[in-house]
Design a protein around this motif. Structure first.
Motif, PDB file in Angstrom:
ATOM      1  N   LEU A 255     -32.388 -15.148  19.806  1.00 46.63           N
ATOM      2  CA  LEU A 255     -31.458 -14.146  19.278  1.00 46.63           C
ATOM      3  C   LEU A 255     -32.099 -13.277  18.199  1.00 46.63           C
ATOM      4  O   LEU A 255     -31.676 -12.143  17.999  1.00 46.63           O
TER       5      LEU A 255
ATOM      6  N   VAL B 251     -22.933 -16.583  13.549  1.00 43.05           N
ATOM      7  CA  VAL B 251     -23.277 -16.737  14.964  1.00 43.05           C
ATOM      8  C   VAL B 251     -24.521 -17.604  15.111  1.00 43.05           C
ATOM      9  O   VAL B 251     -24.565 -18.519  15.938  1.00 43.05           O
TER      10      VAL B 251
ATOM     11  N   LEU C 110     -22.927 -11.219   7.414  1.00 42.96           N
ATOM     12  CA  LEU C 110     -22.251 -12.522   7.381  1.00 42.96           C
ATOM     13  C   LEU C 110     -21.927 -13.015   8.787  1.00 42.96           C
ATOM     14  O   LEU C 110     -22.135 -14.189   9.122  1.00 42.96           O
ATOM     15  N   PHE C 111     -21.417 -12.108   9.623  1.00 45.12           N
ATOM     16  CA  PHE C 111     -21.071 -12.536  10.972  1.00 45.12           C
ATOM     17  C   PHE C 111     -22.306 -13.007  11.740  1.00 45.12           C
ATOM     18  O   PHE C 111     -22.278 -14.034  12.421  1.00 45.12           O
ATOM     19  N   GLY C 112     -23.380 -12.247  11.626  1.00 51.24           N
ATOM     20  CA  GLY C 112     -24.604 -12.629  12.322  1.00 51.24           C
ATOM     21  C   GLY C 112     -25.087 -14.009  11.878  1.00 51.24           C
ATOM     22  O   GLY C 112     -25.531 -14.820  12.691  1.00 51.24           O
TER      23      GLY C 112
ATOM     24  N   PHE D 280     -23.649 -21.250  14.500  1.00 52.59           N
ATOM     25  CA  PHE D 280     -22.992 -21.887  15.647  1.00 52.59           C
ATOM     26  C   PHE D 280     -23.972 -22.089  16.789  1.00 52.59           C
ATOM     27  O   PHE D 280     -24.004 -23.148  17.418  1.00 52.59           O
TER      28      PHE D 280
ATOM     29  N   LEU E 261     -16.936 -26.339  15.508  1.00 53.79           N
ATOM     30  CA  LEU E 261     -16.892 -24.991  14.946  1.00 53.79           C
ATOM     31  C   LEU E 261     -16.801 -25.055  13.426  1.00 53.79           C
ATOM     32  O   LEU E 261     -17.511 -24.336  12.713  1.00 53.79           O
TER      33      LEU E 261
ATOM     34  N   ILE F 296     -23.887 -27.484  24.402  1.00 52.65           N
ATOM     35  CA  ILE F 296     -23.112 -26.663  25.345  1.00 52.65           C
ATOM     36  C   ILE F 296     -23.878 -26.509  26.649  1.00 52.65           C
ATOM     37  O   ILE F 296     -23.311 -26.649  27.745  1.00 52.65           O
TER      38      ILE F 296
ATOM     39  N   ALA G  14     -18.289 -28.864  22.274  1.00 56.70           N
ATOM     40  CA  ALA G  14     -18.384 -27.978  21.114  1.00 56.70           C
ATOM     41  C   ALA G  14     -17.374 -26.835  21.183  1.00 56.70           C
ATOM     42  O   ALA G  14     -17.128 -26.160  20.188  1.00 56.70           O
ATOM     43  N   ILE G  15     -16.827 -26.596  22.375  1.00 59.00           N
ATOM     44  CA  ILE G  15     -15.807 -25.560  22.529  1.00 59.00           C
ATOM     45  C   ILE G  15     -14.421 -26.180  22.454  1.00 59.00           C
ATOM     46  O   ILE G  15     -13.491 -25.602  21.891  1.00 59.00           O
TER      47      ILE G  15
ATOM     48  N   TRP H 183     -12.367 -28.412  17.758  1.00 57.73           N
ATOM     49  CA  TRP H 183     -12.547 -27.406  16.707  1.00 57.73           C
ATOM     50  C   TRP H 183     -13.471 -27.879  15.588  1.00 57.73           C
ATOM     51  O   TRP H 183     -13.972 -27.068  14.802  1.00 57.73           O
TER      52      TRP H 183
END
Lengths: 210, 210, 210
Positions: free
Chosen positions: B139, B37, B32-34, B40, B68, B48, B61-62, B65
């Motif tokens: 990635l 990432v 899920l985390f991958g 995003f 995100l 960015i 983008a940073i 919020w």
């Protein structure tokens, strides 16, 4: 050395590095756009990364259209005259060594001018020289050659370190720049000619993961 | 075009691009985390990078919020409704083309507003559109699709170039923005429909290295 | 907690992360320079990325030579004592968890100090912890472990979130820092020990592309 001469040399270095990017792109069967991206990345990523790290935004390669122009030129020439450029392999390798020498000393000087400490100025000089090749290889999912190649980064580091040492010892910049560039070029030339390389660690016969 | 409308369109573009990142993540069996990432990264890396290069830190983008939030939303929806999103492939491709068009024109305008020269402003517009997809692919160690795909980056560049040309010719921004977005979307749509693509270089039958 | 103590902890974290980079480099048969690059990248890329994103240039890892020194030390020790470091795998994993905890809380605090919003401050804390490992893996063309590993990034995010929550609730920073670090370390320790991990999406038996 006048500012104009430095710019010409910088653009020459960009052109040579962009050639290496374009060659990689053609070999990996990228389309014209992909080849141009690799040209720009190989020619400018080192300098752009250095400028981002020292806070000099926008980076020279972005602010000045000539870096873009020579990168595109290298890409287009390679795309439409691939066989010719491949046959020029030796001249290309030599000019690549010249580009590395120039980027390393110019990068170190720019870092010094922005007040970096000596050790980091030398490293940023090296990074200016090798950064483009790293991004080029990562974009085509290849382990960067510079992480395994014969004295490539070490030559850049030696050249940059000489510039930094000259600065500490208050040698005239023109002298240390020329000396640094000559050492970098010489080391790289000898490494190509005699296959010099750095040691690899003994891993007791363990194979790297596939 | 009001500021509010631009923000809505920007967030929509982020959402659509984040979907493409999440789909890649699920296909590559990331956890899920991958997946989040990749959502995003695909949705925001282009903007960015542009903001870092023009010195606009922290990047939008940073700092905001909402970028995100929409990225996470796209990731979570894809993660738990993967089969559904896969079935929507055509709508997803169309909204991706819309996102590309929007990012390209908005990126070019932001670069112009920061005083970049016209050629680089057009390129940064293009980079805003394609940067996310490049990081997404790097990635998961894939050669970025955009380096090989049918007119993806060229469509973005055309849209961005129209915005820049409009600025040089002092056309009202709303007009050149709409024209640029329409051209980018149209080119991309035609490329998908008719398989338009850029030439590859003749390498004399040489195979790319494995 | 004094400034001096924070610096010591930060350098310790850098050292431990640099070890992981060097181990990867040796396993992939890089030469000495490649191993040192991976050491520096793994130890510092997270912090450098955070500093670039919040506009704190030059990044601490570039401006302060000690980050470079400990990274090189870790690389050289690993290069010449590879067998020894490999045998220390458990201690290395534990100190890696400690490094992650420290980077996550320190990164979140730095982001808060630069005025980021709470959600992004927590994410930048996490990024500080995981960024080095991502660059390390991309450089050797491996899908970043953190995108698939058991609770690695989630532990970092939890630690960073506690720091941010403490800031919102006006808890003394020393308390929330310690709590955040403890939670991050604890979660990571349990994940290693019991194999905890995040779910993967159901893809209906579809294989990932090769």
């Amino acid at each position: 050395m006048t500012h104009f001469l430095l710019l010409v040399l910088d653009l020459l270095g960009t052109f040579v590095f962009a050639l290496s990017g374009a060659l990689t792109g053609v070999r990996r069967q990228l389309d014209l756009f992909g080849v141009l991206v690799l040209s720009f990345a190989a020619g400018n990523a080192g300098g752009i990364t250095r400028d981002l790290l020292i806070g000099a935004t926008p980076p020279a390669a972005i602010a000045d259209w000539r870096y873009l122009a020579v990168s595109m030129l290298a890409g287009i020439v390679t795309f439409y005259r691939y066989a010719l450029i491949e046959r020029l392999k030796n001249p290309v390798q030599l000019s690549d060594a010249a580009g590395l020498a120039l980027f390393a000393v110019a990068g170190a000087q720019k870092a010094l001018a922005h007040g970096l400490n000596p050790a980091m100025a030398a490293l940023l000089g090296m990074l200016t020289g090798v950064g483009g090749g790293i991004l080029r290889d990562v974009l085509v999912t290849q382990i960067p050659t510079v992480l395994r190649a014969d004295l490539y980064a070490v030559a850049a580091l030696a050249g940059a370190a000489i510039v930094v040492a000259g600065d500490l010892l208050q040698v005239p910049p023109a002298v240390s720049t020329l000396a640094g560039a000559a050492v970098c070029f010489g080391l790289r030339f000898m490494a190509i000619r005699y296959g010099w390389h750095l040691p690899r660690a003994a891993t007791g016969g363990q194979e790297p993961p596939a």
